[in-house]
Design a protein around this motif. Structure first.
Motif, PDB file in Angstrom:
ATOM      1  N   VAL A   3      -2.862   0.073  11.335  1.00 20.49           N
ATOM      2  CA  VAL A   3      -2.794   0.914  10.145  1.00 20.49           C
ATOM      3  C   VAL A   3      -3.969   0.558   9.252  1.00 20.49           C
ATOM      4  O   VAL A   3      -4.200  -0.617   8.959  1.00 20.49           O
ATOM      5  N   SER A   4      -4.714   1.563   8.811  1.00 17.95           N
ATOM      6  CA  SER A   4      -5.774   1.325   7.826  1.00 17.95           C
ATOM      7  C   SER A   4      -5.270   1.813   6.472  1.00 17.95           C
ATOM      8  O   SER A   4      -4.283   2.544   6.385  1.00 17.95           O
ATOM      9  N   PHE A   5      -5.941   1.407   5.422  1.00 20.16           N
ATOM     10  CA  PHE A   5      -5.505   1.847   4.092  1.00 20.16           C
ATOM     11  C   PHE A   5      -6.647   1.789   3.092  1.00 20.16           C
ATOM     12  O   PHE A   5      -7.515   0.942   3.165  1.00 20.16           O
ATOM     13  N   ARG A   6      -6.632   2.734   2.227  1.00 17.29           N
ATOM     14  CA  ARG A   6      -7.419   2.766   0.994  1.00 17.29           C
ATOM     15  C   ARG A   6      -6.438   3.215  -0.080  1.00 17.29           C
ATOM     16  O   ARG A   6      -5.717   2.404  -0.608  1.00 17.29           O
ATOM     17  N   THR A   7      -6.411   4.527  -0.361  1.00 19.23           N
ATOM     18  CA  THR A   7      -5.447   5.021  -1.347  1.00 19.23           C
ATOM     19  C   THR A   7      -4.085   5.311  -0.734  1.00 19.23           C
ATOM     20  O   THR A   7      -3.119   5.540  -1.448  1.00 19.23           O
ATOM     21  N   ARG A   8      -4.023   5.299   0.602  1.00 24.85           N
ATOM     22  CA  ARG A   8      -2.745   5.480   1.296  1.00 24.85           C
ATOM     23  C   ARG A   8      -2.874   4.916   2.703  1.00 24.85           C
ATOM     24  O   ARG A   8      -3.967   4.839   3.253  1.00 24.85           O
ATOM     25  N   TYR A  38       0.271  -2.899  -0.963  1.00 25.60           N
ATOM     26  CA  TYR A  38       1.727  -2.983  -0.839  1.00 25.60           C
ATOM     27  C   TYR A  38       2.305  -1.721  -0.197  1.00 25.60           C
ATOM     28  O   TYR A  38       3.223  -1.803   0.613  1.00 25.60           O
ATOM     29  N   ASP A  39       1.778  -0.546  -0.544  1.00 29.42           N
ATOM     30  CA  ASP A  39       2.222   0.689   0.097  1.00 29.42           C
ATOM     31  C   ASP A  39       2.007   0.604   1.604  1.00 29.42           C
ATOM     32  O   ASP A  39       2.847   1.039   2.392  1.00 29.42           O
ATOM     33  N   SER A  40       0.883   0.042   1.996  1.00 27.14           N
ATOM     34  CA  SER A  40       0.544  -0.043   3.415  1.00 27.14           C
ATOM     35  C   SER A  40       1.416  -1.042   4.156  1.00 27.14           C
ATOM     36  O   SER A  40       1.791  -0.815   5.311  1.00 27.14           O
ATOM     37  N   ILE A  41       1.733  -2.136   3.512  1.00 26.70           N
ATOM     38  CA  ILE A  41       2.645  -3.112   4.130  1.00 26.70           C
ATOM     39  C   ILE A  41       4.009  -2.468   4.362  1.00 26.70           C
ATOM     40  O   ILE A  41       4.594  -2.598   5.437  1.00 26.70           O
ATOM     41  N   LEU A  42       4.513  -1.749   3.364  1.00 28.50           N
ATOM     42  CA  LEU A  42       5.817  -1.090   3.513  1.00 28.50           C
ATOM     43  C   LEU A  42       5.763  -0.007   4.589  1.00 28.50           C
ATOM     44  O   LEU A  42       6.718   0.169   5.354  1.00 28.50           O
ATOM     45  N   TYR A  43       4.646   0.704   4.682  1.00 25.81           N
ATOM     46  CA  TYR A  43       4.491   1.715   5.736  1.00 25.81           C
ATOM     47  C   TYR A  43       4.513   1.048   7.115  1.00 25.81           C
ATOM     48  O   TYR A  43       5.217   1.502   8.019  1.00 25.81           O
ATOM     49  N   THR A  67      -4.884  -2.619  -5.552  1.00 24.51           N
ATOM     50  CA  THR A  67      -5.489  -1.936  -6.700  1.00 24.51           C
ATOM     51  C   THR A  67      -5.017  -0.503  -6.829  1.00 24.51           C
ATOM     52  O   THR A  67      -5.479   0.224  -7.709  1.00 24.51           O
ATOM     53  N   TYR A  68      -4.112  -0.080  -5.943  1.00 26.68           N
ATOM     54  CA  TYR A  68      -3.725   1.326  -5.917  1.00 26.68           C
ATOM     55  C   TYR A  68      -2.346   1.438  -5.280  1.00 26.68           C
ATOM     56  O   TYR A  68      -1.951   0.575  -4.513  1.00 26.68           O
ATOM     57  N   GLY A  69      -1.630   2.490  -5.574  1.00 23.65           N
ATOM     58  CA  GLY A  69      -0.356   2.738  -4.913  1.00 23.65           C
ATOM     59  C   GLY A  69       0.834   2.532  -5.826  1.00 23.65           C
ATOM     60  O   GLY A  69       0.704   2.081  -6.965  1.00 23.65           O
ATOM     61  N   ARG A  70       1.997   2.849  -5.287  1.00 28.24           N
ATOM     62  CA  ARG A  70       3.238   2.805  -6.063  1.00 28.24           C
ATOM     63  C   ARG A  70       4.050   1.532  -5.862  1.00 28.24           C
ATOM     64  O   ARG A  70       4.775   1.115  -6.746  1.00 28.24           O
ATOM     65  N   ALA A  71       3.964   0.959  -4.685  1.00 28.15           N
ATOM     66  CA  ALA A  71       4.798  -0.209  -4.365  1.00 28.15           C
ATOM     67  C   ALA A  71       4.364  -1.435  -5.171  1.00 28.15           C
ATOM     68  O   ALA A  71       3.199  -1.569  -5.534  1.00 28.15           O
ATOM     69  N   GLU A  72       5.315  -2.294  -5.432  1.00 29.45           N
ATOM     70  CA  GLU A  72       5.045  -3.530  -6.170  1.00 29.45           C
ATOM     71  C   GLU A  72       5.303  -4.735  -5.279  1.00 29.45           C
ATOM     72  O   GLU A  72       6.039  -4.647  -4.284  1.00 29.45           O
TER      73      GLU A  72
END
Length: 90
Positions: A3-8, A38-43, A67-72
C-alpha cells in the motif's frame, strides 16, 4: 500486499508471493507530498483481514510523520492491538 500513501492509501499490490513484483513497485515510490500515515495503517489493517496467515504484521516504510488524513494515533494503536497485528516501522 503493498500500500502506498500520500493524501490517501492506495493498494498497489494485493497479497502475493512474487517478491520481484513488490521490489519493482518499491523502486518506483518517492517521498514527496503529504503523509496520511494513520489512515494508511488502518487501511492496510482492514486489508490484512483477507490474509490466510494466522500471524499478521505490517511493515511501515515512511519518510515522515502523519501530516494528513482523518485517523488519529490513539485509534490506530487501539485497532492494531484489537486485531493483534504487529507494526514494524522503518
Amino acid at each position: 500486499m503493498l500500500v502506498s500513501f500520500r493524501t490517501r492509501p492506495r493498494l498497489l499490490q494485493s497479497f502475493t508471493t512474487d517478491l520481484d513484483r513488490i521490489r519493482r513497485y518499491l523502486r518506483q515510490l518517492d517521498g514527496a507530498g503529504s503523509t496520511a500515515l494513520y489512515d494508511s495503517i488502518l487501511y492496510a489493517l482492514s486489508q490484512s483481514r483477507n490474509s490466510m496467515n494466522r500471524r499478521q504484521a505490517l511493515m511501515l516504510i515512511s519518510d515522515g510523520i502523519n501530516t494528513y488524513g482523518r485517523a488519529e494515533l490513539q485509534e490506530t494503536v487501539l485497532q492494531l492491538r484489537k486485531h493483534a497485528v504487529e507494526l514494524f516501522a522503518i
